[in-house]
Design a protein around this motif. Structure first.
Motif, PDB file in Angstrom:
ATOM      1  N   THR A 186      52.142 -98.570 -36.087  1.00  0.00           N
ATOM      2  CA  THR A 186      53.236 -97.964 -35.319  1.00  0.00           C
ATOM      3  C   THR A 186      54.031 -96.989 -36.188  1.00  0.00           C
ATOM      4  OG1 THR A 186      53.401-100.034 -34.110  1.00  0.00           O
ATOM      5  CG2 THR A 186      55.200 -98.484 -33.839  1.00  0.00           C
ATOM      6  N   LEU A 187      54.294 -97.365 -37.425  1.00  0.00           N
ATOM      7  CA  LEU A 187      55.037 -96.490 -38.329  1.00  0.00           C
ATOM      8  C   LEU A 187      54.209 -95.264 -38.688  1.00  0.00           C
ATOM      9  CD1 LEU A 187      57.528 -95.902 -40.018  1.00  0.00           C
ATOM     10  CD2 LEU A 187      56.553 -97.331 -41.827  1.00  0.00           C
ATOM     11  N   GLU A 188      52.935 -95.477 -38.956  1.00  0.00           N
ATOM     12  CA  GLU A 188      52.064 -94.353 -39.281  1.00  0.00           C
ATOM     13  C   GLU A 188      52.013 -93.361 -38.120  1.00  0.00           C
ATOM     14  OE1 GLU A 188      47.485 -93.472 -40.687  1.00  0.00           O
ATOM     15  OE2 GLU A 188      48.306 -95.473 -40.882  1.00  0.00           O
ATOM     16  N   LYS A 189      51.921 -93.876 -36.899  1.00  0.00           N
ATOM     17  CA  LYS A 189      51.892 -93.016 -35.715  1.00  0.00           C
ATOM     18  C   LYS A 189      53.203 -92.233 -35.589  1.00  0.00           C
ATOM     19  CE  LYS A 189      51.012 -93.201 -30.765  1.00  0.00           C
ATOM     20  NZ  LYS A 189      50.744 -94.062 -29.612  1.00  0.00           N
ATOM     21  N   LEU A 190      54.324 -92.883 -35.853  1.00  0.00           N
ATOM     22  CA  LEU A 190      55.613 -92.213 -35.804  1.00  0.00           C
ATOM     23  C   LEU A 190      55.684 -91.088 -36.841  1.00  0.00           C
ATOM     24  CD1 LEU A 190      58.591 -91.867 -34.935  1.00  0.00           C
ATOM     25  CD2 LEU A 190      59.161 -93.639 -36.624  1.00  0.00           C
ATOM     26  N   ILE A 191      55.248 -91.372 -38.037  1.00  0.00           N
ATOM     27  CA  ILE A 191      55.297 -90.370 -39.104  1.00  0.00           C
ATOM     28  C   ILE A 191      54.452 -89.153 -38.732  1.00  0.00           C
ATOM     29  CG2 ILE A 191      54.628 -89.880 -41.495  1.00  0.00           C
ATOM     30  CD1 ILE A 191      55.449 -92.840 -42.071  1.00  0.00           C
ATOM     31  N   MET A 192      53.262 -89.409 -38.220  1.00  0.00           N
ATOM     32  CA  MET A 192      52.398 -88.289 -37.840  1.00  0.00           C
ATOM     33  C   MET A 192      53.038 -87.488 -36.702  1.00  0.00           C
ATOM     34  SD  MET A 192      50.193 -88.439 -40.123  1.00  0.00           S
ATOM     35  CE  MET A 192      49.211 -87.058 -39.571  1.00  0.00           C
ATOM     36  N   ALA A 193      53.707 -88.178 -35.775  1.00  0.00           N
ATOM     37  CA  ALA A 193      54.391 -87.475 -34.686  1.00  0.00           C
ATOM     38  C   ALA A 193      55.541 -86.628 -35.233  1.00  0.00           C
ATOM     39  CB  ALA A 193      54.902 -88.474 -33.653  1.00  0.00           C
ATOM     40  N   LEU A 194      56.283 -87.162 -36.200  1.00  0.00           N
ATOM     41  CA  LEU A 194      57.382 -86.418 -36.797  1.00  0.00           C
ATOM     42  C   LEU A 194      56.893 -85.181 -37.547  1.00  0.00           C
ATOM     43  CD1 LEU A 194      59.547 -89.389 -38.091  1.00  0.00           C
ATOM     44  CD2 LEU A 194      60.183 -87.775 -36.286  1.00  0.00           C
ATOM     45  N   LEU A 195      55.685 -85.248 -38.085  1.00  0.00           N
ATOM     46  CA  LEU A 195      55.120 -84.136 -38.848  1.00  0.00           C
ATOM     47  C   LEU A 195      54.300 -83.177 -37.991  1.00  0.00           C
ATOM     48  CD1 LEU A 195      53.989 -86.096 -42.029  1.00  0.00           C
ATOM     49  CD2 LEU A 195      55.944 -84.561 -41.805  1.00  0.00           C
ATOM     50  N   VAL A 241      64.585 -93.962 -33.618  1.00  0.00           N
ATOM     51  CA  VAL A 241      65.262 -95.219 -33.967  1.00  0.00           C
ATOM     52  C   VAL A 241      64.611 -96.398 -33.252  1.00  0.00           C
ATOM     53  CG1 VAL A 241      67.444 -96.485 -33.763  1.00  0.00           C
ATOM     54  CG2 VAL A 241      67.443 -94.119 -34.560  1.00  0.00           C
ATOM     55  N   ARG A 242      64.248 -96.223 -31.987  1.00  0.00           N
ATOM     56  CA  ARG A 242      63.603 -97.289 -31.219  1.00  0.00           C
ATOM     57  C   ARG A 242      62.297 -97.725 -31.883  1.00  0.00           C
ATOM     58  NH1 ARG A 242      64.498 -95.317 -26.524  1.00  0.00           N
ATOM     59  NH2 ARG A 242      62.758 -93.870 -26.535  1.00  0.00           N
ATOM     60  N   VAL A 243      61.486 -96.759 -32.316  1.00  0.00           N
ATOM     61  CA  VAL A 243      60.217 -97.098 -32.965  1.00  0.00           C
ATOM     62  C   VAL A 243      60.465 -97.775 -34.313  1.00  0.00           C
ATOM     63  CG1 VAL A 243      58.086 -96.163 -33.932  1.00  0.00           C
ATOM     64  CG2 VAL A 243      58.947 -95.283 -31.765  1.00  0.00           C
ATOM     65  N   ILE A 244      61.445 -97.281 -35.060  1.00  0.00           N
ATOM     66  CA  ILE A 244      61.752 -97.897 -36.360  1.00  0.00           C
ATOM     67  C   ILE A 244      62.192 -99.344 -36.171  1.00  0.00           C
ATOM     68  CG2 ILE A 244      63.363 -97.846 -38.307  1.00  0.00           C
ATOM     69  CD1 ILE A 244      63.185 -94.765 -38.164  1.00  0.00           C
ATOM     70  N   LYS A 245      62.981 -99.605 -35.146  1.00  0.00           N
ATOM     71  CA  LYS A 245      63.396-100.984 -34.874  1.00  0.00           C
ATOM     72  C   LYS A 245      62.200-101.860 -34.516  1.00  0.00           C
ATOM     73  CE  LYS A 245      68.177-100.110 -33.654  1.00  0.00           C
ATOM     74  NZ  LYS A 245      69.230-100.160 -32.649  1.00  0.00           N
ATOM     75  N   GLU A 246      61.252-101.304 -33.770  1.00  0.00           N
ATOM     76  CA  GLU A 246      60.029-102.055 -33.444  1.00  0.00           C
ATOM     77  C   GLU A 246      59.261-102.395 -34.722  1.00  0.00           C
ATOM     78  OE1 GLU A 246      57.543-100.023 -30.619  1.00  0.00           O
ATOM     79  OE2 GLU A 246      59.225 -99.627 -29.299  1.00  0.00           O
ATOM     80  N   VAL A 247      59.162-101.434 -35.622  1.00  0.00           N
ATOM     81  CA  VAL A 247      58.456-101.660 -36.886  1.00  0.00           C
ATOM     82  C   VAL A 247      59.167-102.743 -37.692  1.00  0.00           C
ATOM     83  CG1 VAL A 247      57.816-100.622 -39.100  1.00  0.00           C
ATOM     84  CG2 VAL A 247      57.436 -99.359 -36.979  1.00  0.00           C
ATOM     85  N   GLU A 248      60.492-102.673 -37.763  1.00  0.00           N
ATOM     86  CA  GLU A 248      61.257-103.690 -38.486  1.00  0.00           C
ATOM     87  C   GLU A 248      61.019-105.077 -37.899  1.00  0.00           C
ATOM     88  OE1 GLU A 248      65.245-102.182 -38.190  1.00  0.00           O
ATOM     89  OE2 GLU A 248      65.154-101.318 -40.200  1.00  0.00           O
TER      90      GLU A 248
END
Length: 143
Positions: free
Chosen positions: A4-13, A28-35
């Motif tokens: 999930t975090l990797e997918k978020l990072i790729m989306a941000l880039l 923030v929602r995705v980061i909370k899910e990762v946490e």
């Protein structure tokens, strides 16, 4: 690294703004899910060392920083030397390979394809830089 975090990072880039998160709340929602996922998995969850070979995702936590640095390097070199300079072409190839090693094989192939088309326009279809770029694309397509 959690998928999930990797997918978020790729989306941000993502180069295309439509593929990026629409606002900070989504991030923030995705980061909370990762946490929550990390808290649930406990301290035994850890990343392995980086894997090797085309298409093998890098599992160390530094690949996002490396991608950002590589993209910045390309922009700075273009600004300093122009789009068709050898240093820019080399930096774009390095960015494409890093993209592929991060797990985004399609992204790597797309970056090489774009570079090949650019080199073909600048130097001609038979030029070594053009051929190198299309060879890189083929390598990632086959990965």
């Amino acid at each position: 690294m959690p998928a999930t975090l990797e997918k978020l990072i790729m989306a941000l880039l993502a180069k295309d703004p439509e593929h990026r998160p629409h606002n900070a709340r989504a991030v923030v929602r995705v980061i909370k899910e990762v946490e929550q996922d990390l808290d649930a998995s406990g301290p035994e969850r850890r990343a392995d060392g980086p894997s090797q070979g085309p298409g093998a995702p890098m599992s160390d936590n530094g690949f996002a920083d490396q991608l950002s640095a590589a993209e910045l390097a390309v922009r700075q070199l273009v600004w300093k030397h122009g789009k068709d300079h050898a240093l820019v072409i080399t930096a774009r190839m390095e960015l494409a390979d890093l993209t592929g090693h991060s797990g985004d094989v399609r992204g790597a192939a797309k970056l090489y394809d774009r570079l090949g088309r650019d080199c073909s326009a600048w130097f001609g279809p038979g030029h070594s830089r053009t051929l190198d770029a299309f060879e890189g694309m083929a390598r990632w397509v086959s990965a």
